[in-house]
Scaffold this active site. Structure first.
Site: not given
Length: 180
Positions: A139-141, A143, A168
């Site tokens: 995951y990131c901020k 996607g 996130w």
């Protein structure tokens, strides 16, 4: 990004291709490309766009997609059975925190992370590299980087790759627990 030499070689090869039938319309983000049946030499942007779309669509089909509820359940386990990997930069994590039990492997500043030796990995990050046959979810901020990281992991030989496309922003919006 492809090198200038690689692009030149691809364009030279493409100039020898003569299309007999029209190529289907391709949509990539907000750009639409439709090649004419009379086109014998596609422009570099059309050629690269077609390649990009193909690679993009393959990457998204091979990952298991995780929902908020699945990630939340995983984050509540004492010892999660799946490695949760946050691919944001360390500065982003300092500002916002992270999902419980997630490890940080920043994809922008360390894109080679899954291709280096386990020893180099542990020296760089301070924890062992996940096994190539272990379940991992990225995951990131929002996607986007997580999708890229999943592709990089598959290229490095990881077989059980997942993505949390909400990332996130979804986690924070749904009041998921945050660790700092």
């Amino acid at each position: 990004m492809a090198s200038r030499r690689t692009v030149t070689q691809v364009l030279r090869a493409a100039s020898r291709i003569h299309l007999q039938q029209p190529v289907a319309t391709v949509r990539h983000r907000s750009t639409i490309v439709q090649q004419s049946p009379f086109l014998t030499k596609p422009s570099s942007s059309q050629l690269l766009l077609r390649t990009t779309v193909r690679a993009y669509s393959q990457a998204s089909q091979e990952s298991k997609i995780w929902s908020f509820e699945e990630i939340q359940k995983l984050s509540q386990e004492a010892k999660p059975s799946v490695t949760i990997i946050d691919v944001r930069e360390p500065g982003e994590l300092q500002q916002t925190g992270h999902i419980p039990h997630a490890i940080n492997i920043p994809i922008n500043s360390a894109p080679d992370s899954f291709h280096i030796t386990p020893e180099e990995f542990e020296d760089r990050f301070g924890f062992p590299r996940p096994a190539k046959d272990a379940d991992v979810v990225f995951y990131c901020k929002a996607g986007v980087r997580s999708r890229g990281a999943a592709g990089i992991a598959r290229d490095a030989g990881y077989t059980k790759v997942g993505e949390y496309p909400g990332s996130w922003l979804d986690w924070f919006e749904k009041n998921g627990k945050v660790e700092r």
